[in-house]
Design an enzyme around this catalytic site. Structure first.
Site, PDB file in Angstrom:
ATOM      1  CB  SER A   1      -0.956  -0.040   1.196  1.00  0.00           C
ATOM      2  OG  SER A   1      -2.011   0.871   1.037  1.00  0.00           O
TER       3      SER A   1
ATOM      4  CG  ASP B   1      -4.333  -1.883   0.612  1.00  0.00           C
ATOM      5  OD1 ASP B   1      -3.516  -2.577   1.249  1.00  0.00           O
ATOM      6  OD2 ASP B   1      -4.322  -0.645   0.615  1.00  0.00           O
TER       7      ASP B   1
END
Length: 726
Positions: free
Chosen positions: A59, A206
């Protein structure tokens, strides 16, 4: 032979020394804005002389780690974090200056901003995420354009890995190769917030969902020890779980903390864990970048003793030094290729790309061009990359059609009341069908019901790939109330109905304006609705030539902070086109915004003239309403000539959010001075002074304005508008 033996003797101890140097891997966890603390950690590592041999990130950790691995210095990263417009980056809308003028015109209706999209089969289309990631993807492409030819991430100045999650099967996806900006973009696609990234048939979100602290990934890169930076978001206590959004965020946090703790349990004695003190920071605190960076630096600096044992005694990373000292990261472009699956032709897309063959990539112009293309409302995402090959560097522009559909419905409402039992109410809708042919033709239909009724339908046909020239036939039907006034007293209220059609030929002026020349015909009738029934009802016919110029550079149509909006319309009614009378009219309007911090001033007004004798009811302009001589109800004044000057002030009362879900509250006031009069001198309102105070709120649907207005004619009115502000 003796010389070669001598060199071997010299290199043997050096090789033995190199083997004794442990390889250090850096692990950067996810955490949205809190991930900016990674920059501070990197700063401390460089000061301590710690050489990083491999990076694995998830991320926001993938963003910082990927940029650093590709050659960005800590100073460059810090400058980016402090100077980026994070609200713009974390949204899809391009800056309004880059939007095509045709789309700016949509904002000028009273309709709300949010629109419903429909697919070709008529079904309602919903996106896979609140944010498609358009601007984020463009930013990553711009920052990493120099690394576009690197497909093996081990060939970066620092070997790098990014972690994502396959949303279809909950499997971890480790990017060891591919297109670096796309890999980073996939790693940070927070479910439901960002749309998933499709790569090789997989929908990726993610990486924090499966591996927020990818220590195992870093170990597989052949390192001997790890520096692990954990900036994960802590769980909220029970008393702070107040909304459905809080519960959703808590659910995601629980998932990421669970896999993070599993990874942290594998720490070895030779590894180093850095956990900056970030309890006071939230995942959306991009506006506190400087403090976040400082928190990361202090956390790593406090471990200076341990870091000293990791200091590298070698000559440093030659590849990294070369990457940082290289020429500007802009390749020479030898070709442009379009990859397009949308309704519009490749030529339309190519026409909007200004990059010249044989010139270095102009990143600034290309960013604007991408914004203009995305602003056409045809594409789910518009991206670019540089493909390297024997002929040279090819700029590849990829335009993907919106899966949620390209036909749009918008709604709106406004209401005013004068405290005397007289009110005005309008509700409206518009439907725009896009991409009727490869040149980007569209069909716009607008319907309004209430005090002022209107039906308008226009077919807009570009005549060239760039939509510079266009032709636009239209149909219109209107019905509204117009007061007849004698000696400044209303003696009747007519119901005016008009039906017509027209044809315009026009040219767009870049993204800021257009000029149109058109002809039209209309016919209708005016009936006495209220008042002296002895006044005659009548019918009429109109035929006219029209020249219209429009110019729009305001940064926001509802609460602008800068820019100007200009409109000029010249119209001549002529019997040769079927008009009952020959007369001329013109109208000019202007608004110009200036800002000082949180405060904004808008200066402007309107001026309209009827230059010859004409029927008063059919040739009148309308005034009245919020900031249009406040105190009067909407369109309460009518005259063959009008003038209005105004100054509007407002101040933003809420702090700026660095997410696209930013709903500011404004408090403001206006001062106005205007007049309406007829050519026969039977009516002249004289100059009227007016003012208002208002509260404006940017709701998810659009601007909501609640206003109270008054004027020196003892008129008072209350206004509620959902949609157009001024």
């Amino acid at each position: 032979m003796s010389r070669l033996l001598f060199l071997l003797i010299l290199l043997v101890p050096l090789a033995g020394f190199a083997e004794t140097q442990p390889r250090t891997g850096l692990v950067l966890s996810g955490g949205a804005a809190r991930g900016l603390a990674h920059i501070g950690v990197l700063k401390a590592l460089e000061e301590q002389g710690v050489q990083i041999d491999a990076i694995a990130g998830t991320s926001m950790g993938a963003v910082i780690g990927g940029l650093y691995a590709a050659g960005y210095s800590v100073d460059e990263l810090e400058k980016l974090a402090l100077e980026l417009d994070w609200q713009q980056v974390l949204s899809d809308d391009p800056p309004r200056e880059d939007i095509p003028f045709r789309r700016k015109q949509d904002d000028r209706d009273f309709l709300v901003k949010r629109k419903l999209s429909f697919r070709d089969d008529g079904s309602l289309g919903l996106p896979l995420g609140v944010i498609q990631g358009q601007n984020l993807a463009l930013l990553l492409e711009r920052l990493l354009v120099h690394a576009s030819d690197i497909r093996d991430f081990d060939r970066l100045p620092i070997p790098f890995r990014a972690v994502a999650t396959d949303i279809a099967n909950d499997k971890k996806v480790i990017f060891r190769s591919g297109h670096l900006p796309q890999a980073i973009r996939a790693s940070m696609s927070i479910p439901a917030v960002f749309a998933p990234v499709e790569i090789d048939g997989r929908l990726l979100v993610d990486g924090g969902m499966v591996d927020n602290v990818p220590m195992d990934v870093a170990r597989d890169m052949g390192v001997d020890r790890l520096i692990v930076v954990d900036i994960g978001t802590p769980l909220l206590p029970r008393e702070q779980l107040l909304t459905v959004v809080d519960v959703l965020n808590q659910s995601i946090t629980m998932m990421t903390r669970r896999n993070s703790e599993a990874q942290l349990a594998t720490l070895r004695p030779e590894d180093l864990l850095v956990q900056p003190m970030l309890a006071a920071f939230g995942s959306t605190d991009f506006g506190r970048a400087e403090q976040l960076i400082d928190a990361g630096y202090r956390a790593a600096d406090a471990l200076g003793g341990r870091l000293a044992t990791m200091r590298s005694e070698s000559g440093g990373n030659l590849s990294l030094s070369l990457a940082r000292s290289a020429e500007p990261r802009t390749p020479l472009i030898t070709a442009v290729r379009i990859e397009n699956d949308s309704k519009v032709g490749d030529a339309v897309i190519r026409r909007h790309i200004r990059q010249q063959i044989g010139k270095r990539l102009d990143v600034q112009d290309l960013q604007k061009d991408m914004g203009t293309l995305y602003g056409l409302d045809y594409f789910e995402q518009v991206e670019y990359r540089i493909a390297h090959g024997k002929p040279g560097n090819t700029l590849v522009v990829t335009a993907r059609e919106k899966r949620s559909g390209t036909d749009y419905l918008r709604l709106g409402i406004n209401l005013s009341d004068d405290f005397r039992g007289d009110s005005a109410f309008n509700i409206g809708a518009s439907f725009r069908k896009n991409g009727i042919n490869e040149l980007g033709a569209e069909w716009l239909t607008r319907l309004q019901l209430g005090d002022r009724q209107e039906f308008f339908s226009e077919f807009y046909q570009p005549l060239d790939a760039g939509s510079r020239w266009f032709v636009a036939p239209n149909l219109i039907a209107q019905a509204q109330n117009v007061e007849a006034i004698l000696n400044n007293d209303p003696i009747a209220e007519y119901r005016l109905q008009r039906y017509g059609y027209g044809l315009s030929l026009g040219r767009q002026i870049a993204n800021n304006g257009e000029i149109r020349f058109g002809v039209g015909q209309a016919w209708g009738e005016a009936d006495v609705r209220v008042g002296d029934q002895q006044l005659p009802d009548f019918s009429f016919e109109e035929g006219y030539y029209q020249l219209r110029y429009s110019f729009d550079t305001v940064d926001d149509v509802d609460f602008p902070r800068e820019g100007e909006d200009i409109g000029l319309t010249l119209r001549q009614y002529d019997p040769s086109l079927g008009s009952d009378r020959r007369y001329r009219q013109w109208e000019f309007r202007l608004d110009k915004a200036f800002s000082f911090g949180l405060d904004t001033l808008v200066f402007g007004g309107r001026y309209g003239r009827t230059l010859d004798d004409a029927e008063i009811v059919t040739s009148s302009f309308l005034l009245g309403g919020a900031r249009q001589l406040s105190g009067f109800r909407q369109d309460a004044l009518s005259g063959q000539n009008i003038s209005l000057a105004r100054m509007i002030y407002y101040r933003r009362m809420t702090p700026r959010s660095f997410l696209p879900l930013d709903f500011p509250l404004y408090l403001g006031a206006s001062l106005e001075r205007g007049r309406a009069w007829n050519n026969d001198n039977a009516f002249d309102s004289g100059y009227i002074n007016a003012g208002s105070i208002f509260i404006g709120y940017e709701t998810p649907l659009g601007p909501l304005n609640f206003s109270y207005g008054l004027n020196d004619e003892a008129e008072r009115a209350l206004y509620l508008n959902l949609g157009r502000s001024f």
